[in-house]
Write a protein that holds these residues in place. Structure first.
Motif, PDB file in Angstrom:
ATOM      1  N   MET A 238      67.219   0.742  -4.323  1.00  0.00           N
ATOM      2  CA  MET A 238      66.824   0.302  -5.653  1.00  0.00           C
ATOM      3  C   MET A 238      65.638   1.152  -6.121  1.00  0.00           C
ATOM      4  O   MET A 238      64.814   1.590  -5.307  1.00  0.00           O
ATOM      5  N   LEU A 239      65.572   1.392  -7.414  1.00  0.00           N
ATOM      6  CA  LEU A 239      64.485   2.178  -7.973  1.00  0.00           C
ATOM      7  C   LEU A 239      63.316   1.264  -8.336  1.00  0.00           C
ATOM      8  O   LEU A 239      63.497   0.069  -8.637  1.00  0.00           O
ATOM      9  N   GLU A 240      62.123   1.823  -8.283  1.00  0.00           N
ATOM     10  CA  GLU A 240      60.930   1.016  -8.565  1.00  0.00           C
ATOM     11  C   GLU A 240      61.011   0.405  -9.956  1.00  0.00           C
ATOM     12  O   GLU A 240      60.645  -0.757 -10.156  1.00  0.00           O
ATOM     13  N   ASP A 241      61.515   1.189 -10.890  1.00  0.00           N
ATOM     14  CA  ASP A 241      61.729   0.661 -12.239  1.00  0.00           C
ATOM     15  C   ASP A 241      63.134   0.067 -12.267  1.00  0.00           C
ATOM     16  O   ASP A 241      64.124   0.796 -12.273  1.00  0.00           O
ATOM     17  N   PRO A 242      63.263  -1.252 -12.256  1.00  0.00           N
ATOM     18  CA  PRO A 242      64.599  -1.873 -12.160  1.00  0.00           C
ATOM     19  C   PRO A 242      65.516  -1.513 -13.327  1.00  0.00           C
ATOM     20  O   PRO A 242      66.740  -1.602 -13.196  1.00  0.00           O
ATOM     21  N   ARG A 243      64.938  -1.079 -14.429  1.00  0.00           N
ATOM     22  CA  ARG A 243      65.774  -0.700 -15.582  1.00  0.00           C
ATOM     23  C   ARG A 243      66.600   0.545 -15.286  1.00  0.00           C
ATOM     24  O   ARG A 243      67.614   0.806 -15.930  1.00  0.00           O
ATOM     25  N   LEU A 244      66.161   1.350 -14.302  1.00  0.00           N
ATOM     26  CA  LEU A 244      66.859   2.603 -13.979  1.00  0.00           C
ATOM     27  C   LEU A 244      67.986   2.403 -12.972  1.00  0.00           C
ATOM     28  O   LEU A 244      68.740   3.332 -12.689  1.00  0.00           O
ATOM     29  N   GLY A 245      68.075   1.185 -12.405  1.00  0.00           N
ATOM     30  CA  GLY A 245      69.177   0.904 -11.491  1.00  0.00           C
ATOM     31  C   GLY A 245      68.866   1.309 -10.058  1.00  0.00           C
ATOM     32  O   GLY A 245      67.809   0.962  -9.528  1.00  0.00           O
ATOM     33  N   SER A 246      69.779   2.074  -9.432  1.00  0.00           N
ATOM     34  CA  SER A 246      69.642   2.399  -8.010  1.00  0.00           C
ATOM     35  C   SER A 246      70.069   3.833  -7.751  1.00  0.00           C
ATOM     36  O   SER A 246      70.655   4.495  -8.607  1.00  0.00           O
ATOM     37  N   LEU A 247      69.770   4.278  -6.547  1.00  0.00           N
ATOM     38  CA  LEU A 247      70.134   5.622  -6.109  1.00  0.00           C
ATOM     39  C   LEU A 247      70.902   5.482  -4.801  1.00  0.00           C
ATOM     40  O   LEU A 247      70.413   4.862  -3.852  1.00  0.00           O
ATOM     41  N   LYS A 248      72.111   6.050  -4.746  1.00  0.00           N
ATOM     42  CA  LYS A 248      72.931   5.949  -3.534  1.00  0.00           C
ATOM     43  C   LYS A 248      72.860   7.258  -2.750  1.00  0.00           C
ATOM     44  O   LYS A 248      72.910   8.337  -3.326  1.00  0.00           O
ATOM     45  N   VAL A 249      72.749   7.111  -1.426  1.00  0.00           N
ATOM     46  CA  VAL A 249      72.745   8.276  -0.559  1.00  0.00           C
ATOM     47  C   VAL A 249      73.764   8.067   0.554  1.00  0.00           C
ATOM     48  O   VAL A 249      74.056   6.935   0.937  1.00  0.00           O
ATOM     49  N   PHE A 250      74.288   9.181   1.047  1.00  0.00           N
ATOM     50  CA  PHE A 250      75.114   9.131   2.262  1.00  0.00           C
ATOM     51  C   PHE A 250      74.287   9.684   3.406  1.00  0.00           C
ATOM     52  O   PHE A 250      73.661  10.739   3.283  1.00  0.00           O
ATOM     53  N   THR A 251      74.294   8.974   4.524  1.00  0.00           N
ATOM     54  CA  THR A 251      73.576   9.458   5.707  1.00  0.00           C
ATOM     55  C   THR A 251      74.399   9.190   6.951  1.00  0.00           C
ATOM     56  O   THR A 251      75.073   8.159   7.057  1.00  0.00           O
ATOM     57  N   THR A 252      74.338  10.126   7.896  1.00  0.00           N
ATOM     58  CA  THR A 252      74.996   9.917   9.182  1.00  0.00           C
ATOM     59  C   THR A 252      74.066   9.195  10.155  1.00  0.00           C
ATOM     60  O   THR A 252      74.495   8.828  11.242  1.00  0.00           O
ATOM     61  N   ARG A 253      72.817   9.000   9.748  1.00  0.00           N
ATOM     62  CA  ARG A 253      71.827   8.405  10.658  1.00  0.00           C
ATOM     63  C   ARG A 253      71.080   7.238  10.000  1.00  0.00           C
ATOM     64  O   ARG A 253      69.870   7.308   9.753  1.00  0.00           O
ATOM     65  N   PRO A 254      71.800   6.142   9.731  1.00  0.00           N
ATOM     66  CA  PRO A 254      71.101   4.955   9.208  1.00  0.00           C
ATOM     67  C   PRO A 254      70.023   4.440  10.170  1.00  0.00           C
ATOM     68  O   PRO A 254      69.091   3.751   9.748  1.00  0.00           O
ATOM     69  N   ASP A 255      70.137   4.794  11.452  1.00  0.00           N
ATOM     70  CA  ASP A 255      69.157   4.355  12.444  1.00  0.00           C
ATOM     71  C   ASP A 255      67.772   4.926  12.189  1.00  0.00           C
ATOM     72  O   ASP A 255      66.777   4.427  12.742  1.00  0.00           O
ATOM     73  N   THR A 256      67.674   5.973  11.358  1.00  0.00           N
ATOM     74  CA  THR A 256      66.359   6.588  11.098  1.00  0.00           C
ATOM     75  C   THR A 256      65.757   6.114   9.776  1.00  0.00           C
ATOM     76  O   THR A 256      64.775   6.693   9.305  1.00  0.00           O
ATOM     77  N   LEU A 257      66.315   5.065   9.192  1.00  0.00           N
ATOM     78  CA  LEU A 257      65.821   4.599   7.888  1.00  0.00           C
ATOM     79  C   LEU A 257      64.331   4.302   7.891  1.00  0.00           C
ATOM     80  O   LEU A 257      63.627   4.540   6.896  1.00  0.00           O
ATOM     81  N   PHE A 258      63.815   3.770   8.998  1.00  0.00           N
ATOM     82  CA  PHE A 258      62.379   3.441   9.039  1.00  0.00           C
ATOM     83  C   PHE A 258      61.522   4.702   9.030  1.00  0.00           C
ATOM     84  O   PHE A 258      60.310   4.629   8.789  1.00  0.00           O
TER      85      PHE A 258
END
Length: 863
Positions: A238-258
């Motif tokens: 989600m974008l900080e400004d909720p009016r702008l919606g969201s940004l989608k990404v593809f990643t092979t390593r969701p385990d590194t999200l932190f």
């Protein structure tokens, strides 16, 4: 220069037998027959103005040896040749000279044909094809329409390199440091309407079906890497400004999200303008202009200095709620994934370099499972190895594969992620803004006229309309019916592209603007009144042409039935010939040509037109012939060798033999003009061993049996076995070596049976067919040598009472002994210790142990 001796005059022998083969149609493939079939395919050449260079005949000689061998063994052999003749060089020549590309192409084809025939290749010339022949490209156009009908062809605006000075669209390889290779003019990226083929719809099959192919593993790896299957997750930030919606990404390593500390979007991303804050507009606009002047290769080069600009906006990390700055950087491409990434600098090299340059935080979230770096503390960053999670609330301590699954599942439960398979493979940009290519058989009409065509029930339409918008008007694609094919190129006054970047065809307005009847395919000039009767639509022909890849995607099918006027090839021919039994060509085509051909083949298979779903079951790459200087042959280096020169000085048979004798077929090897003399001497030795000074059969060749030494007979049968096995295994260099051994014995013997001499000639025939035919004729053989069959060996004659043992000292070969097969290990050791080369190594030394491999090797280990 080899001498044209009165006994072996290759300059007269070779043309004579080439004429004889042509008169007898010796290499014409039979129609489907009870014989076993063998289909050998060469990668057909582009007929350049320079003609053949010495690298071309290497692969062609290999397939010719196979084909001549298979014919001798009773196979119905299909060995065809043709010309991949559309292409940029002929068009560039036309731009410079005004000469139609067809004229230049025809001259080049004529020269190539002459050179190939001079080499004595056993091609079936009745099946010769040319991709520029309307009878051929009508079926290239027809296959395109099958793709169109199945929804696999569409149009899209894609960036291309445009040179305003040259008024030309340039390929990536024609652009150097932002300038045209020709003239050094500035180039720019320009979005042009392009035809695109949906090869990604076949990505999974193209990858999985590699497993069943007999191809070089390196080539399969390259294809797999190009397809680039990745398992991961599409994650929504989600974008900080909720009016702008969201940004989608593809990643092979969701385990590194932190460990994500920033995000990057491609300069072409559709959200760039929305995400750029007013304070950053100027910097972002300037950066996007800079990125537009770079190729994808330049942008993704790992060695390049990282660049980027902050958008001013932030996204929210879904696992910890932290704000992530959104950067715009050219190392992210719009064509892969979603065009946006989450950046984890502690565990990705590019992200790490970018973060260091722009002072972005770096958070490690993976460490080695043993908490160390081989005993040296924490590993240096970026750490890209395996391990367990750290600094990841709720997931720390988990192995990364388990964490990957759990984090994906947890986010999916919140509808913030979904497991996704992604492919690096992009859809195939199919059109070219060129003249010299196959016209695309499409007419563009208005929506109203498209609706009229649909209402009339015309065939060949895709599941969803193909359309594009220009100047506020939507244009819809209608296919030409089969009866209107081939669509041929019009004559044009200039081969230069139009000012708009369209192909030169756009300037042929009388050809482009038409009244079009989609049911019959008839057209009338657009400037004329609309015909009074029938379904006539106002249309504009497609002005892009097909790429050179198009004609080479299916040519192997046309060889099976090249004169068929109602189909790509008849079903009987397709069922009989199937697909090539071997495909030999250069590794430079390991990815694109083979991938595109497999794609088209699978589409035709799915359409029920082909009996098998893969085009090339067995593939072999011949090695590159380097120049004498060890560098790749090129005009600029001045190291190109023409086959014409070698044929004139030594003959085609010598050249064929030498190309095969240089080394293993798959190996890269330098050309050595001195080495060719040895091969030529071998042919002279065979000739003089069988033919006397008077041109008659040599006196050592006896017509009645029983005079031939038993050792020569045994050697002949060894040679038959060795040459047979080596041809089957494509080990042509060692087959030639074995024949050389026999030739040395031949000239030393007092007698050889005529039948044995003829068997030698039969063995030689696939490699050096001209001299073999001449010898066969002089030895009294009937007809052509290939019709005589293939000699067989007597296994009983290969049995001997002795064996050869290699003697090593400390693993290094020092001698070879011949000893009775009944010899014990002690016998072998005793015999070895009598060899001078062994004595000199072990004298005064302590023998620690002896390693004996019965029948093969004795290794004496000394202190």
């Amino acid at each position: 220069m080899a001498t044209h001796s009165k006994d072996y005059d290759f300059s007269s022998i070779e043309p004579r037998w080439q004429s004889r083969w042509a008169e007898n149609q010796a290499f014409t493939a039979e129609p489907p027959s009870p014989k076993p079939k063998y289909y050998a395919l060469d990668m057909f050449p582009y007929p350049s103005g320079a003609g053949l260079h010495i690298g071309h005949p290497e692969g062609y000689t290999a397939t010719d040896i196979l084909c001549r061998y298979k014919r001798a063994r009773g196979f119905n052999v299909l060995h065809p040749i043709g010309w991949d003749a559309f292409g940029l060089p002929a068009e560039q020549h036309a731009v410079k000279t005004g000469t139609h590309p067809a004229a230049n192409t025809a001259a080049n084809v004529g020269n190539f044909r002459r050179q190939i025939k001079a080499l004595g290749f056993s091609y079936d010339w009745d099946r010769e094809i040319n991709t520029t022949d309307p009878d051929y490209f009508r079926w290239t156009q027809w296959i395109f329409l099958q793709l169109f009908q199945r929804g696999l062809a569409y149009v899209d605006e894609r960036p291309v390199w445009w040179c305003p000075e040259l008024k030309a669209v340039l390929a990536n390889e024609e652009v150097v440091d932002g300038r045209s290779e020709v003239g050094g003019h500035p180039v720019e990226r320009r979005a042009l309407r392009q035809w695109v083929l949906r090869i990604t719809a076949y990505a999974e099959r193209l990858l999985q079906d590699l497993d069943g192919l007999n191809w070089p593993e390196s080539t399969k790896r390259m294809q797999a890497a190009w397809i680039g299957r990745s398992e991961g997750a599409e994650i929504e930030f989600m974008l900080e400004d909720p009016r702008l919606g969201s940004l989608k990404v593809f990643t092979t390593r969701p385990d590194t999200l932190f460990g994500a500390t920033y995000m990057v979007i491609a300069p072409e991303h559709p959200l760039v303008e929305k995400l750029t804050t007013p304070a950053n507009l100027a910097a972002v606009a300037a950066y996007r202009r800079q990125a537009a002047a770079k190729s994808d290769l330049e942008r993704t080069d790992l060695a390049k200095d990282k660049s980027g600009v902050f958008s001013g906006s932030f996204a929210i990390n879904p696992v910890n709620g932290q704000k992530l700055p959104i950067w715009i950087a050219d190392y992210v491409l719009m064509g892969y994934g979603t065009g946006a990434i989450m950046a984890v600098p502690a565990h990705d090299e590019r992200d790490y370099e970018f973060a260091r340059k722009f002072d972005i935080p770096i958070v490690q979230v993976i460490e080695p499972a043993d908490h160390s770096n081989n005993g040296h503390g924490q590993p240096p960053l970026p750490y890209t190895g395996e391990g367990n999670l750290i600094h990841s609330d709720g997931y720390s301590g988990l192995p990364w594969p388990e964490a990957k699954q759990r984090i994906t599942a947890d986010l999916a439960a919140k509808k913030q992620a979904k497991p996704t398979i992604n492919f690096k493979l992009r859809d195939w940009l199919f059109s070219r803004q060129r003249y010299w290519g196959e016209p695309i058989p499409i007419v563009w009409v208005s929506q109203a006229d498209y609706d009229r065509a649909v209402a009339a029930g015309i065939s060949g339409l895709p599941p969803e309309p193909v359309a594009y918008e220009a100047d506020g008007t939507t244009h819809y694609a209608l296919p030409l019916p089969d009866s209107a094919l081939p669509l041929e190129l019009p004559e044009v006054e200039s081969y230069q592209p139009s000012d708009s970047g369209e192909s030169p065809l756009a300037n042929a307005t009388e050809w482009v603007d038409v009244w079009f009847n989609p049911t019959t395919g008839e057209t009338r000039p657009g400037a004329s009144p609309c015909p009074a009767t029938g379904l006539w639509l106002s249309g504009r022909r497609e002005t892009n042409t097909m790429p050179q890849w198009a004609g080479s995607c299916w040519y192997y099918l046309r060889y099976m039935d090249p004169r068929n006027r109602t189909a790509v090839a008849g079903r009987e021919a397709l069922d009989y010939w199937g697909t090539p039994d071997i495909y030999i060509g250069g590794a430079e085509h390991a990815v694109l040509h083979l991938l595109y051909a497999r794609f088209w083949h699978k589409v035709l298979f799915d359409s029920g037109l082909l009996p098998r779903d893969e085009p090339f079951q067995r593939l072999f790459h011949q090695g590159i012939i380097l120049g004498e200087d060890g560098e790749k042959m090129s005009k600029s280096r001045g190291n190109v060798v023409s086959p014409d020169t070698i044929i004139a000085s030594h003959g085609a048979d010598t050249l064929r033999l030498y190309l095969m004798f240089l080394g293993p077929l798959e190996a890269m090897k330098p050309w050595n003009p001195r080495g060719i003399e040895g091969v030529h001497r071998f042919l002279l030795k065979v000739w003089r061993g069988l033919i006397g000074d008077d041109g008659a059969i040599h006196e050592r060749v006896v017509t009645c049996g029983g005079h031939e030494p038993a050792e020569l007979t045994r050697l002949l049968h060894e040679t038959i076995k060795k040459v047979t096995d080596d041809i089957e295994g494509l080990r042509f260099n060692t087959a030639i070596s074995q024949m050389m051994i026999f030739a040395n014995a031949l000239v030393k013997t007092s007698a050889i049976d005529r039948a044995s001499a003829q068997k030698l000639v039969q063995l030689l025939a696939p490699f050096a067919p001209h001299i073999a035919e001449e010898l066969w004729h002089r030895l009294g053989g009937e007809g052509l040598v290939q019709a005589a069959g293939w000699p067989t060996f007597d296994p009983g004659l290969l049995e001997t009472e002795s064996q050869k043992i290699v003697i090593q000292v400390n693993g290094k070969r020092r001698a070879e002994i011949e000893i009775n097969k009944t010899a014990t290990e002690a016998d072998v050791v005793a015999a070895a210790q009598k060899q001078a080369a062994v004595v000199s190594q072990i004298e005064g030394k302590t023998v620690r142990r002896v390693i004996y491999v019965p029948g093969r090797i004795l290794n004496i280990v000394i202190a």
